[in-house]
Design a protein around this motif. Structure first.
Motif, PDB file in Angstrom:
ATOM      1  N   GLU A  93       0.829  -1.204   0.000  1.00 45.65           N
ATOM      2  CA  GLU A  93       0.000   0.000   0.000  1.00 45.65           C
ATOM      3  C   GLU A  93       0.861   1.251   0.000  1.00 45.65           C
ATOM      4  N   PHE A 103       1.721   1.688  -3.413  1.00 43.36           N
ATOM      5  CA  PHE A 103       0.555   2.226  -4.126  1.00 43.36           C
ATOM      6  C   PHE A 103       0.549   3.747  -4.047  1.00 43.36           C
ATOM      7  N   LEU A 104       0.807   4.282  -2.839  1.00 43.91           N
ATOM      8  CA  LEU A 104       0.838   5.734  -2.688  1.00 43.91           C
ATOM      9  C   LEU A 104       2.020   6.329  -3.441  1.00 43.91           C
ATOM     10  N   GLU A 161       3.274   5.322  -6.129  1.00 48.25           N
ATOM     11  CA  GLU A 161       3.096   5.295  -7.578  1.00 48.25           C
ATOM     12  C   GLU A 161       2.428   6.545  -8.114  1.00 48.25           C
ATOM     13  N   LYS A 162       1.962   7.406  -7.212  1.00 50.14           N
ATOM     14  CA  LYS A 162       1.367   8.639  -7.709  1.00 50.14           C
ATOM     15  C   LYS A 162       2.420   9.688  -8.023  1.00 50.14           C
ATOM     16  N   LEU A 215      -7.608  12.245 -17.346  1.00 51.10           N
ATOM     17  CA  LEU A 215      -7.833  11.308 -16.262  1.00 51.10           C
ATOM     18  C   LEU A 215      -8.631  11.981 -15.164  1.00 51.10           C
ATOM     19  N   GLY A 220      -7.819  11.981 -12.140  1.00 50.20           N
ATOM     20  CA  GLY A 220      -6.900  12.621 -11.206  1.00 50.20           C
ATOM     21  C   GLY A 220      -6.133  13.784 -11.793  1.00 50.20           C
ATOM     22  N   GLY A 221      -6.404  14.163 -13.004  1.00 52.80           N
ATOM     23  CA  GLY A 221      -5.648  15.258 -13.628  1.00 52.80           C
ATOM     24  C   GLY A 221      -5.399  14.943 -15.090  1.00 52.80           C
ATOM     25  N   TRP A 241       2.830   5.059 -12.011  1.00 57.59           N
ATOM     26  CA  TRP A 241       2.121   3.848 -12.410  1.00 57.59           C
ATOM     27  C   TRP A 241       1.937   3.794 -13.917  1.00 57.59           C
ATOM     28  N   MET A 242       1.699   4.971 -14.505  1.00 58.55           N
ATOM     29  CA  MET A 242       1.533   4.998 -15.943  1.00 58.55           C
ATOM     30  C   MET A 242       2.868   4.791 -16.646  1.00 58.55           C
ATOM     31  N   ASN A 299       3.820   1.166 -16.834  1.00 62.02           N
ATOM     32  CA  ASN A 299       3.024   0.459 -17.832  1.00 62.02           C
ATOM     33  C   ASN A 299       3.524   0.742 -19.237  1.00 62.02           C
ATOM     34  N   LEU A 300       3.811   2.036 -19.526  1.00 60.41           N
ATOM     35  CA  LEU A 300       4.292   2.391 -20.855  1.00 60.41           C
ATOM     36  C   LEU A 300       5.639   1.741 -21.133  1.00 60.41           C
ATOM     37  N   ARG A 305       5.502  -1.771 -22.090  1.00 58.05           N
ATOM     38  CA  ARG A 305       5.023  -1.980 -23.447  1.00 58.05           C
ATOM     39  C   ARG A 305       5.975  -1.380 -24.471  1.00 58.05           C
ATOM     40  N   ALA A 310     -10.074  15.954  -9.374  1.00 55.34           N
ATOM     41  CA  ALA A 310      -8.758  15.635  -8.803  1.00 55.34           C
ATOM     42  C   ALA A 310      -8.710  15.954  -7.322  1.00 55.34           C
ATOM     43  N   LEU A 343     -10.576  13.366  -5.392  1.00 51.26           N
ATOM     44  CA  LEU A 343      -9.780  12.147  -5.281  1.00 51.26           C
ATOM     45  C   LEU A 343      -8.753  12.282  -4.171  1.00 51.26           C
ATOM     46  N   MET A 383     -16.722   7.388 -16.493  1.00 50.68           N
ATOM     47  CA  MET A 383     -15.520   7.014 -17.224  1.00 50.68           C
ATOM     48  C   MET A 383     -15.690   5.649 -17.864  1.00 50.68           C
ATOM     49  N   ILE A 442      -5.185   2.881 -20.103  1.00 49.91           N
ATOM     50  CA  ILE A 442      -4.769   3.856 -19.090  1.00 49.91           C
ATOM     51  C   ILE A 442      -5.948   4.212 -18.194  1.00 49.91           C
ATOM     52  N   HIS A 443      -7.100   4.503 -18.824  1.00 52.49           N
ATOM     53  CA  HIS A 443      -8.266   4.849 -18.026  1.00 52.49           C
ATOM     54  C   HIS A 443      -8.671   3.686 -17.129  1.00 52.49           C
ATOM     55  N   MET A 459      -6.756   1.408 -15.867  1.00 51.54           N
ATOM     56  CA  MET A 459      -5.833   1.311 -14.724  1.00 51.54           C
ATOM     57  C   MET A 459      -6.204   2.331 -13.672  1.00 51.54           C
ATOM     58  N   GLU A 460      -6.508   3.550 -14.103  1.00 52.79           N
ATOM     59  CA  GLU A 460      -6.844   4.566 -13.125  1.00 52.79           C
ATOM     60  C   GLU A 460      -8.120   4.220 -12.378  1.00 52.79           C
ATOM     61  N   ARG A 471      -7.368   1.754  -9.729  1.00 47.48           N
ATOM     62  CA  ARG A 471      -6.718   2.364  -8.574  1.00 47.48           C
ATOM     63  C   ARG A 471      -7.746   3.062  -7.686  1.00 47.48           C
TER      64      ARG A 471
END
Lengths: 183, 219
Positions: free
Chosen positions: A5, A8-9, A11-12, A28, A30-31, A47-48, A51-52, A55, B20, B23, B57, B73-74, B76-77, B80
């Motif tokens: 966890e 997890f935090l 990863e932001k 997104l 979150g922004g 986190w993104m 993932n990128l 790939r 945001a 969240l 979403m 991407i969406h 995954m978010e 979370r």
């Protein structure tokens, strides 16, 4: 709290990447993630980025502080100081681990970075242990722990809080009284 | 695939918050709830707002063409956010199950203008849980007890959260004069000043109102 966890935090946190493809703005919850253009660096959440990278769609730019000389200075600073020094990132341990795992090729002198971060971590944890020792022996009831990161706090969390709870129970029982709690 | 979710009319009495910000507040509420021994005020507005965002979403994703990079991407978010939401609600439910009688008692004593401790669904759950457990005790054991011991006295059996648990906290706003009563007879009372940005470890009890007002957050 689970170390997962804390990760997890972590990863932001924002990191810089250089994508190799084009993408318009992503909205997104979150922004916004600004438009991605091949070859131009952009900041995205960790986190993104992971993932990128998995790939093969980007290259990770290591954060400024993840540099061998800077880390050596930091390690020296930490050794010299009696207290905890502020860390370059609130999540230095997690970010390093994640980036070193998925983007080893993008980080110059990755092994040295890994060793240095581990050394700094060990220094801080040793300091934490001895200061907890002093704290408990001195029978104090509260303490300030600035500049400690969440991961470090988490390693001692359950032990420290449960022991302090027990000490509190022992102290209050000197004056009598029964508490209607389940613990 | 655009989303017009950047401006949210939240049902908070104050200003309109962006998604945001909601969240971020939800994550803060999640951590506070995780580390506090007590059940904190319900944040139904944050939860509902996030749920709406996620549903909107997901609809967007359904409508978008397949194989679009943005979908993953969406998704995954959304995963979370869903994790934070479920964890938050699960922690609250566990506290409601542990301290049912105490929480219901607190809720019934609450004045009109204070914020509620439980959301309407949680309140219903708490009441039903209490009835089920009492019914269970009754049918399992109490029926078979001698006649004068057949009822449960709530005042004797209520389980309260231990507000003297030690917690780690981070200070969001300068707070002067937290009175920490000392437990033994030789140490006196102590007054602690908290400066913004500091991290501390101390008992939860003196800090409970400050957690509720967001002057400190638990880490």
């Amino acid at each position: 709290m689970d170390p997962a966890e804390v990760e997890f935090l972590a990863e932001k946190e924002l990191v810089t990447i250089v994508p190799n493809f084009a993408q318009d703005k992503i909205f997104l919850i979150g922004g916004d993630i600004g438009p991605l253009n091949p070859g131009l660096p952009v900041q995205i959440p960790l986190w993104m980025a992971v993932n990128l990278k998995q790939r093969h769609k980007c290259r990770v730019v290591p954060p400024d502080w993840m540099d061998v000389e800077k880390l050596e200075d930091k390690k020296q600073e930490e050794t010299d100081s009696k207290f905890f020094t502020p860390m370059p990132s609130k999540y230095y341990m997690e970010v390093t681990q994640i980036l070193l795992k998925c983007a080893t090729a993008d980080i110059p002198r990755a092994d040295d970075v890994r060793t240095l971060i581990k050394d700094i971590w060990d220094l801080r944890i040793a300091k934490l242990r001895s200061s907890i020792d002093t704290f408990i022996k001195s029978d104090a009831t509260h303490a300030k722990l600035n500049h400690l990161t969440l991961m470090e706090i988490n390693t001692v969390r359950s032990f420290l809080t449960l022991s302090l709870d027990q000490m509190h129970i022992l102290r209050t029982n000197l004056t009598g009284g029964i508490k209607p709690t389940q613990d | 695939m655009s989303s017009d979710t950047d401006e949210m009319g939240g049902d908070t009495e104050e200003e309109v918050m962006t998604a945001a910000e909601v969240l971020e507040k939800l994550e803060e509420a999640w951590l506070n709830e995780k580390f506090s021994p007590d059940l904190l005020e319900t944040k139904t507005d944050l939860v509902e707002c996030m749920l709406e965002q996620i549903t909107a979403m997901e609809e967007n994703i359904q409508r978008a063409k397949k194989g679009d990079f943005k979908i993953s991407i969406h998704r995954m978010e959304i995963d979370r956010i869903r994790y934070v939401l479920s964890s938050y609600l699960r922690i609250r439910l566990k506290k409601i199950e542990d301290f049912t009688a105490y929480i219901l008692h607190q809720e019934s004593q609450r004045k009109e203008e204070d914020s509620p401790l439980l959301s309407p669904e949680e309140y219903k759950f708490a009441k039903e849980y209490q009835t089920s457990v009492e019914g269970h005790f009754n049918s399992l054991a109490l029926r078979h007890m001698p006649a004068n011991s057949q009822t449960l006295d709530h005042k004797l059996t209520v389980i309260q959260p231990n507000l003297d648990n030690y917690i780690f906290l981070r200070v969001n706003e300068d707070t002067q004069g937290i009175l920490i009563e000392e437990e033994t007879l030789d140490t006196g009372e102590e007054i602690v000043d908290l400066e913004k940005g500091d991290q501390h470890i101390m008992r939860y009890r003196p800090l409970a109102p400050h957690v509720a007002s967001s002057a400190v957050s638990l880490i």
